[in-house]
Design a protein around this motif. Structure first.
Motif, PDB file in Angstrom:
ATOM      1  N   TRP A  28       0.821  -1.218   0.000  1.00  0.00           N
ATOM      2  CA  TRP A  28       0.000   0.000   0.000  1.00  0.00           C
ATOM      3  C   TRP A  28       0.846   1.255   0.000  1.00  0.00           C
ATOM      4  N   SER A  29       2.095   1.160   0.434  1.00  0.00           N
ATOM      5  CA  SER A  29       2.947   2.356   0.451  1.00  0.00           C
ATOM      6  C   SER A  29       3.257   2.861  -0.950  1.00  0.00           C
ATOM      7  N   TYR A  30       3.065   2.030  -1.983  1.00  0.00           N
ATOM      8  CA  TYR A  30       3.319   2.437  -3.367  1.00  0.00           C
ATOM      9  C   TYR A  30       2.049   2.953  -4.069  1.00  0.00           C
ATOM     10  N   VAL A  31       0.954   2.997  -3.341  1.00  0.00           N
ATOM     11  CA  VAL A  31      -0.323   3.410  -3.931  1.00  0.00           C
ATOM     12  C   VAL A  31      -0.625   4.851  -3.531  1.00  0.00           C
ATOM     13  N   VAL A  32      -1.095   5.630  -4.496  1.00  0.00           N
ATOM     14  CA  VAL A  32      -1.501   7.010  -4.238  1.00  0.00           C
ATOM     15  C   VAL A  32      -3.005   7.110  -4.473  1.00  0.00           C
ATOM     16  N   PHE A  33      -3.723   7.599  -3.466  1.00  0.00           N
ATOM     17  CA  PHE A  33      -5.161   7.778  -3.592  1.00  0.00           C
ATOM     18  C   PHE A  33      -5.476   9.249  -3.838  1.00  0.00           C
ATOM     19  N   THR A  34      -6.483   9.507  -4.622  1.00  0.00           N
ATOM     20  CA  THR A  34      -6.954  10.880  -4.816  1.00  0.00           C
ATOM     21  C   THR A  34      -8.444  10.918  -4.510  1.00  0.00           C
ATOM     22  N   ASP A  35      -8.900  12.054  -4.094  1.00  0.00           N
ATOM     23  CA  ASP A  35     -10.334  12.230  -3.857  1.00  0.00           C
ATOM     24  C   ASP A  35     -10.950  12.836  -5.101  1.00  0.00           C
ATOM     25  N   GLU A  36     -11.858  12.129  -5.709  1.00  0.00           N
ATOM     26  CA  GLU A  36     -12.563  12.651  -6.865  1.00  0.00           C
ATOM     27  C   GLU A  36     -14.014  12.840  -6.468  1.00  0.00           C
ATOM     28  N   VAL A  37     -14.502  14.041  -6.671  1.00  0.00           N
ATOM     29  CA  VAL A  37     -15.869  14.370  -6.298  1.00  0.00           C
ATOM     30  C   VAL A  37     -16.573  14.985  -7.490  1.00  0.00           C
ATOM     31  N   SER A  38     -17.787  14.544  -7.740  1.00  0.00           N
ATOM     32  CA  SER A  38     -18.574  15.195  -8.777  1.00  0.00           C
ATOM     33  C   SER A  38     -19.679  15.989  -8.094  1.00  0.00           C
ATOM     34  N   VAL A  39     -19.961  17.157  -8.609  1.00  0.00           N
ATOM     35  CA  VAL A  39     -20.977  18.012  -8.033  1.00  0.00           C
ATOM     36  C   VAL A  39     -22.061  18.221  -9.067  1.00  0.00           C
ATOM     37  N   GLU A  40     -23.304  17.967  -8.665  1.00  0.00           N
ATOM     38  CA  GLU A  40     -24.425  18.172  -9.565  1.00  0.00           C
ATOM     39  C   GLU A  40     -25.262  19.317  -9.053  1.00  0.00           C
ATOM     40  N   LYS A  41     -25.705  20.159  -9.968  1.00  0.00           N
ATOM     41  CA  LYS A  41     -26.527  21.289  -9.587  1.00  0.00           C
ATOM     42  C   LYS A  41     -27.930  21.096 -10.147  1.00  0.00           C
ATOM     43  N   GLY A  42     -28.924  21.319  -9.312  1.00  0.00           N
ATOM     44  CA  GLY A  42     -30.289  21.340  -9.811  1.00  0.00           C
ATOM     45  C   GLY A  42     -31.093  20.075  -9.582  1.00  0.00           C
ATOM     46  N   ASP A  43     -30.506  18.904  -9.631  1.00  0.00           N
ATOM     47  CA  ASP A  43     -31.270  17.670  -9.528  1.00  0.00           C
ATOM     48  C   ASP A  43     -31.396  17.239  -8.076  1.00  0.00           C
ATOM     49  N   ASN A  44     -32.567  17.462  -7.487  1.00  0.00           N
ATOM     50  CA  ASN A  44     -32.850  17.036  -6.122  1.00  0.00           C
ATOM     51  C   ASN A  44     -31.826  17.568  -5.124  1.00  0.00           C
ATOM     52  N   VAL A  45     -31.622  18.898  -5.131  1.00  0.00           N
ATOM     53  CA  VAL A  45     -30.621  19.493  -4.243  1.00  0.00           C
ATOM     54  C   VAL A  45     -31.216  20.011  -2.940  1.00  0.00           C
ATOM     55  N   THR A  46     -32.511  19.785  -2.692  1.00  0.00           N
ATOM     56  CA  THR A  46     -33.096  20.271  -1.446  1.00  0.00           C
ATOM     57  C   THR A  46     -32.539  19.495  -0.256  1.00  0.00           C
ATOM     58  N   ASP A  47     -32.315  20.227   0.819  1.00  0.00           N
ATOM     59  CA  ASP A  47     -31.793  19.608   2.031  1.00  0.00           C
ATOM     60  C   ASP A  47     -32.895  18.838   2.741  1.00  0.00           C
ATOM     61  N   VAL A  48     -32.508  17.806   3.432  1.00  0.00           N
ATOM     62  CA  VAL A  48     -33.440  17.030   4.240  1.00  0.00           C
ATOM     63  C   VAL A  48     -33.219  17.440   5.686  1.00  0.00           C
ATOM     64  N   TRP A  49     -34.308  17.807   6.378  1.00  0.00           N
ATOM     65  CA  TRP A  49     -34.229  18.213   7.774  1.00  0.00           C
ATOM     66  C   TRP A  49     -34.870  17.146   8.638  1.00  0.00           C
ATOM     67  N   VAL A  50     -34.221  16.847   9.767  1.00  0.00           N
ATOM     68  CA  VAL A  50     -34.702  15.786  10.646  1.00  0.00           C
ATOM     69  C   VAL A  50     -34.675  16.248  12.100  1.00  0.00           C
ATOM     70  N   PHE A  51     -35.602  15.701  12.906  1.00  0.00           N
ATOM     71  CA  PHE A  51     -35.578  15.931  14.344  1.00  0.00           C
ATOM     72  C   PHE A  51     -34.550  14.986  14.953  1.00  0.00           C
ATOM     73  N   ARG A  52     -33.708  15.518  15.804  1.00  0.00           N
ATOM     74  CA  ARG A  52     -32.783  14.666  16.550  1.00  0.00           C
ATOM     75  C   ARG A  52     -32.163  15.477  17.668  1.00  0.00           C
TER      76      ARG A  52
END
Length: 183
Positions: free
Chosen positions: A144-168
C-alpha cells in the motif's frame, strides 16, 4: 425580548448563609461571592419572610399542552424524524403554534437538523467496489505504500438538491442517514 434572570444556586445560597453566620456584612458577602449586593439583600429578606431558602413558584402563563401531549410530541418527533412541524401538529391534533412545538421540543434538546448527506451509489457500483476490495484484501502495508489515492468528487446542480431536515438530539449523527444505495 426580556432576558431571564439567573437564580442563586443551592451552593451560593449555602455560602451566603455560612458567611452570614460568621457575621459578615452583606457588602462583604457580595464582594467575596461576586454577586450583586442587592441580590444578597433580597435573598436574606425572602429567607426571613418565608422561612425557607427554596425558590417559590413563579406566576406565569400555564402551558397550553399537557405533559401527556408533550410526551407524545417527543416520541413522534424521534420516531418520525423527517416529519414537518405542520404535519406533526396535525397528527397529534394540537392547538398549539409551531413556535410552541419548537419550544417544547427544545426543552428535551430535540430540534431540526440538516440530515447528514451520503453519496448514493448504485448496486452495480457497490458490487464493483466489493470486487476491488476482495482483489486487494491481501495487500501488505509495504504494498500500500506504493499506492496514491486521490479524492474525486462530482458536483451536480439542480437535480434534487433540497436539504433534508430531521428531528434529533445533538450528537445523534447516524440515526437519520438517508438511504445509501439506490435500487
Amino acid at each position: 425580548m426580556r432576558t431571564q434572570r439567573k437564580q442563586l444556586t443551592d451552593l451560593q445560597k449555602g455560602e451566603i448563609l455560612a458567611l452570614k453566620e460568621e457575621h459578615q456584612s452583606q457588602r462583604v458577602i457580595a464582594k467575596k461571592l461576586k454577586i450583586p449586593p442587592q441580590t444578597i439583600q433580597d435573598f436574606l429578606q425572602r429567607l426571613k419572610k418565608h422561612g425557607t431558602h427554596e425558590n417559590l413558584p413563579r406566576a406565569g402563563r400555564p402551558h397550553i399542552t399537557t405533559e401527556k401531549q408533550d410526551q407524545e410530541l417527543y416520541n413522534t418527533a424521534t420516531t418520525q424524524p423527517r416529519i414537518k412541524y405542520n404535519k406533526l401538529r396535525e397528527l397529534l391534533n394540537l392547538k398549539a403554534s409551531i413556535r410552541t412545538l419548537r419550544r417544547r421540543l427544545r426543552e428535551e434538546h430535540i430540534r431540526k437538523w440538516r440530515a447528514r448527506g451520503c453519496p448514493k451509489i448504485t448496486q452495480r457500483v457497490a458490487n464493483e467496489r466489493l470486487q476491488w476490495a476482495m482483489k486487494y484484501k491481501d495487500f501488505t502495508e509495504e504494498d500500500w505504500s506504493y499506492v496514491v489515492f486521490t479524492d474525486e468528487v462530482s458536483v451536480e446542480k439542480g437535480d434534487n438538491v433540497t436539504d433534508v431536515w430531521v428531528f434529533r438530539r445533538l450528537g445523534e449523527w447516524d440515526r437519520c442517514l438517508p438511504e445509501q444505495v439506490k435500487s
